[in-house]
Every structure is written in structure tokens, then in C-alpha cells.
Design an enzyme around this catalytic site. Structure first.
Site, PDB file in Angstrom:
ATOM      1  CG  HIS A  51      -2.007  -0.909   1.296  1.00 54.00           C
ATOM      2  ND1 HIS A  51      -2.197  -1.800   2.323  1.00 54.00           N
ATOM      3  CD2 HIS A  51      -3.042  -1.094   0.445  1.00 54.00           C
ATOM      4  CE1 HIS A  51      -3.312  -2.503   2.092  1.00 54.00           C
ATOM      5  NE2 HIS A  51      -3.826  -2.097   0.960  1.00 54.00           N
ATOM      6  CB  CYS A  62      -3.177  -2.170   8.820  1.00 50.79           C
ATOM      7  SG  CYS A  62      -1.560  -2.009   8.149  1.00 50.79           S
TER       8      CYS A  62
HETATM    9  C1  CIR Z   1      -3.553  -7.762   3.312  1.00 52.84           C
HETATM   10  O1  CIR Z   1      -2.733  -8.244   2.519  1.00 52.84           O
HETATM   11  O2  CIR Z   1      -4.566  -7.184   2.940  1.00 52.84           O
HETATM   12  C2  CIR Z   1      -3.297  -7.904   4.788  1.00 52.84           C
HETATM   13  N1  CIR Z   1      -2.613  -9.126   5.047  1.00 52.84           N
HETATM   14  C3  CIR Z   1      -2.498  -6.728   5.304  1.00 52.84           C
HETATM   15  C4  CIR Z   1      -3.230  -5.428   5.203  1.00 52.84           C
HETATM   16  C5  CIR Z   1      -2.431  -4.283   5.682  1.00 52.84           C
HETATM   17  N2  CIR Z   1      -3.203  -3.093   5.644  1.00 52.84           N
HETATM   18  C6  CIR Z   1      -2.710  -1.881   5.525  1.00 52.84           C
HETATM   19  O3  CIR Z   1      -1.522  -1.706   5.310  1.00 52.84           O
HETATM   20  N3  CIR Z   1      -3.549  -0.853   5.555  1.00 52.84           N
END
Ligand code: CIR
Length: 265
Positions: free
Chosen positions: A167, A254
Site C-alpha cells: 500500500h 492498518c
Molecule cells: C492484506 O494483505 O490485505 C493484509 N494481510 C495486510 C493489510 C495491511 N493493511 C494496511 O496496510 N492498511
């Protein structure tokens, strides 16, 4: 004077379930330990609470292993909330489970209907909203969000997410109205021209996903040179063990939605 980009009365989090071991990951660097993760998650919630904010803690969602990464499901602004449409198919259903909590907090809840966009690709600076296109966020999603936030008086600027980075905010965080913490590789794109940029130390790129929340900068533990940079710049730093979330490409931003509700629950 409060700054709505980093001063909030509330946060929303979701406790990890045991299914978190099946969460998405770009590279398999080991299975997260759910017990240790739960402990780190509790420390994260305590850090948020220590600023005086109320934390709405949602129950685990076993059918969605990544559901603790609530940031990707919505964007909260002073005027209302926008429900995202995650590019990751396995995560799309998380949004419907977040919607009721947001409807309790905001009268105005909009949604991304067609394109794809995840909250991890959005950095609100107070001056503008930066959105990085990524494997999870496409042009339609950005265009839809741009129209919604324009309605609320915000301008959105599309930027770029470095190749191979999950991201946009994997590589940057807001520290205050003028200051961004970023990796050198992201800053080199020029997307932060006009801001003061503090670089994470070489080899400590994983420290870039931190959050400014009220008086604190909450950062992952284990990045001492970057922690020094941030505290030498005058910020109060709290470090949280991120070793298990890191196995799922997750970090400090996150794990929460940060908001000031228009209709406090
Ligand atoms: C994913 O790949 O969607 C999750 N394992 C990690 C999400 C991390 N989210 C973020 O950086 N906002």
C-alpha cells in the site's frame, strides 16, 4: 486548534481471530502467533486509549482472516465516512461488517460502488488527500473517492506506490501538518514536494508505517534509528511489537480507523 488529520476523539479496532494465521501475505516469512498477536493488539489499543480517545473494539471475524486490518475498509473524514471496496477479493466482505459501526458514528456514510480502493493507500494530510494506486487500488476507485471527498471540500491528489509495496502508506505516515515520515524510495518520487520529510533509516523501511494519533507517534518496535529520528524531531514515540502483523504485511496504520464522529455513539 485541532488538526483533523491526526487529532481524533475515537478509534475503531477489531481483535484478531484465530483464523488470522490464514491472512494474506506477499511472501511467506512464517506463520503469525495468534496469542502473541492478541497481546500486541491489546498494547496497541492501550496506546490509543492513553491519548484520551475512546476505542470501539469490534469482535473478531473468523470468516475474514485479515479483518483486524480495519483501516482498509473505510476512510473517515470530519464530514463523514466512505466505505471502501478492497481490491483483495477475500477482504471485500469485511466492509459490510464495518458499516454498522460507522453508521452509528456518522450521518453521512458513502460508498465506493464500482472501482477498487483500500484505506492503506490513502494518506490524509489535512492539506489534501494523497492516494496511491496499487495492486489493490485502481483508477476507478480513485475517481469515485475523488468525487465523494470533493463534495466535502477536500482535494485528492493521485500519487504512486512503489513497485512491490503493498500500500502507499506501507511507505509513509503523517507526523504533523507539515511533516511526513517516508522511505527514501517513496520520497524520491517527488510526491511529498512542499512537505518536510523525515526519512526512515536505511534498512528500517518497515518503520514507515507508523501513525500520529493525538499526542503520540505509534511505531513498530525494533527500529531504533528511526525512533531516534522521530523523537529528536520532538514527537512522543510509543513502540508496539509488530512482529506477527508484519508476517501479514500489516503495520500500525492498518490496525485502526481513526475518527471524530459527527454523531458520537
Ligand atoms: C492484506 O494483505 O490485505 C493484509 N494481510 C495486510 C493489510 C495491511 N493493511 C494496511 O496496510 N492498511
Amino acid at each position: 486548534m485541532t488538526n483533523p488529520a491526526y487529532e481524533f476523539t475515537h478509534a475503531i479496532t477489531r481483535r484478531p481471530g484465530t483464523s488470522v494465521v490464514n491472512g494474506l501475505r506477499a511472501t511467506d516469512i512464517g506463520t503469525p502467533d495468534p496469542v502473541r498477536m492478541e497481546k500486541a493488539h491489546a498494547a496497541y489499543v492501550s496506546a490509543l486509549q492513553s491519548t484520551g480517545a475512546r476505542v470501539i473494539e469490534l469482535d473478531p471475524l473468523e470468516e475474514f482472516p485479515d479483518a483486524l486490518f480495519v483501516e482498509d475498509t473505510a476512510l473517515c473524514l470530519p464530514q463523514g465516512a466512505v466505505l471502501m471496496r478492497p481490491g483483495a477479493g477475500s477482504r471485500r466482505g469485511e466492509v459490510a461488517h464495518m458499516a454498522p459501526a460507522l453508521r452509528q458514528c456518522f450521518d453521512d456514510v458513502r460508498e465506493i460502488a464500482d472501482g477498487f480502493i483500500e484505506g492503506g493507500d490513502i494518506l490524509v494530510t489535512g492539506r489534501e488527500i494523497l492516494v496511491g494506486r496499487s495492486a489493490r487500488t485502481d483508477a476507478n476507485g480513485v475517481a469515485e473517492l475523488s468525487a465523494i471527498v470533493a463534495d466535502w471540500g477536500h482535494s485528492l491528489r493521485e500519487v504512486f506506490t512503489p513497485e512491490g509495496v503493498l500500500h502507499f502508506k506501507t511507505d509513509c505516515s503523517l507526523l504533523d501538518a507539515e511533516t511526513i515520515l517516508a522511505t527514501r524510495r517513496l520520497d524520491a518520487s517527488g510526491c511529498f514536494d512542499g512537505y518536510r520529510v523525515l526519512h526512515v533509516a536505511d534498512g528500517e523501511e518497515a518503520a514507515a508505517n507508523s501513525i500520529r494519533f493525538n499526542n503520540l507517534v505509534i511505531m513498530p518496535a525494533g527500529f531504533p534509528r528511526t525512533a531516534d529520528t522521530i523523537s529528536n524531531a520532538g514527537f512522543e514515540v510509543v513502540e508496539i511489537d509488530n512482529s506477527d502483523c508484519a508476517k501479514l504485511d500489516g503495520g500500525m496504520s492498518c490496525l485502526s480507523l481513526r475518527l471524530t464522529p459527527t454523531t458520537p455513539p
